[in-house]
Motif scaffolding. Structure first.
Motif, PDB file in Angstrom:
ATOM      1  N   LYS A  10      12.680   6.668   2.345  1.00 10.09           N
ATOM      2  CA  LYS A  10      12.147   6.081   3.574  1.00 10.09           C
ATOM      3  C   LYS A  10      11.098   7.007   4.173  1.00 10.09           C
ATOM      4  N   THR A  48       3.433   4.668   4.219  1.00 12.35           N
ATOM      5  CA  THR A  48       3.674   4.117   2.888  1.00 12.35           C
ATOM      6  C   THR A  48       3.873   5.231   1.869  1.00 12.35           C
ATOM      7  N   ASP A  55       5.684   1.193  -0.511  1.00 12.35           N
ATOM      8  CA  ASP A  55       6.160   0.631   0.753  1.00 12.35           C
ATOM      9  C   ASP A  55       6.721   1.782   1.593  1.00 12.35           C
ATOM     10  N   LYS A  56       7.161   1.477   2.808  1.00 17.80           N
ATOM     11  CA  LYS A  56       7.757   2.504   3.674  1.00 17.80           C
ATOM     12  C   LYS A  56       9.218   2.752   3.338  1.00 17.80           C
ATOM     13  N   SER A  57       9.812   1.881   2.536  1.00 13.74           N
ATOM     14  CA  SER A  57      11.204   2.035   2.131  1.00 13.74           C
ATOM     15  C   SER A  57      11.372   1.451   0.733  1.00 13.74           C
ATOM     16  N   SER A  58      12.140   2.140  -0.081  1.00 10.78           N
ATOM     17  CA  SER A  58      12.393   1.688  -1.440  1.00 10.78           C
ATOM     18  C   SER A  58      13.782   2.165  -1.840  1.00 10.78           C
TER      19      SER A  58
END
Length: 129
Positions: free
Chosen positions: A48, A52, A89-92
């Motif tokens: 997180k 990005t 992305d901002k979270s993965s």
């Protein structure tokens, strides 16, 4: 006029810029806290950040005398319990399945190698066990 131009150039060159470095977090969750021998459980690892994420890199450590690594879901760029993949992305997240093989407690933890933003800058990264 020359003094004004020099002053303006001086102000442009020596004016401090506000730079905000992104920070990241690697977070780990288990699907179960209490198991019996033979049961499987899932460990989900989240990367997180406030910006990005380009690349997320970490490795999982665990007590192999208590739990056994079974499989990983959607982990094309993971080798067993080491992952280095493009997040975008901002979270993965990635999921790992383990099996309880002995009595006692076991800890599964992550070591962060780093989160890198889209401009290839390293983010200050912490791990939440």
């Amino acid at each position: 006029m020359k003094k004004l131009i020099r002053f303006l150039l001086f102000m442009i060159i020596f004016t401090p810029l506000n730079c905000f470095a992104a920070t990241g977090l690697i977070d780990i969750y288990s699907s179960s806290k209490q198991l019996t021998i033979g049961n499987t459980f899932t460990v989900t690892v989240y990367c997180k950040s406030s910006s990005t994420i380009g690349t997320c890199e970490y490795t999982l450590s665990y007590d192999s005398s208590k739990v056994k690594f079974v499989s990983a879901k959607d982990t094309v760029n993971c080798n067993g319990t080491f992952c280095a993949y493009y997040a975008g992305d901002k979270s993965s997240s990635k999921q790992f399945t383990f099996k309880a093989i002995a009595n006692g407690s076991a800890t599964i933890s992550a070591k962060a190698y780093g989160l890198i933003d889209l401009d290839e800058n390293s983010m200050k990264t912490s791990v939440d066990p």
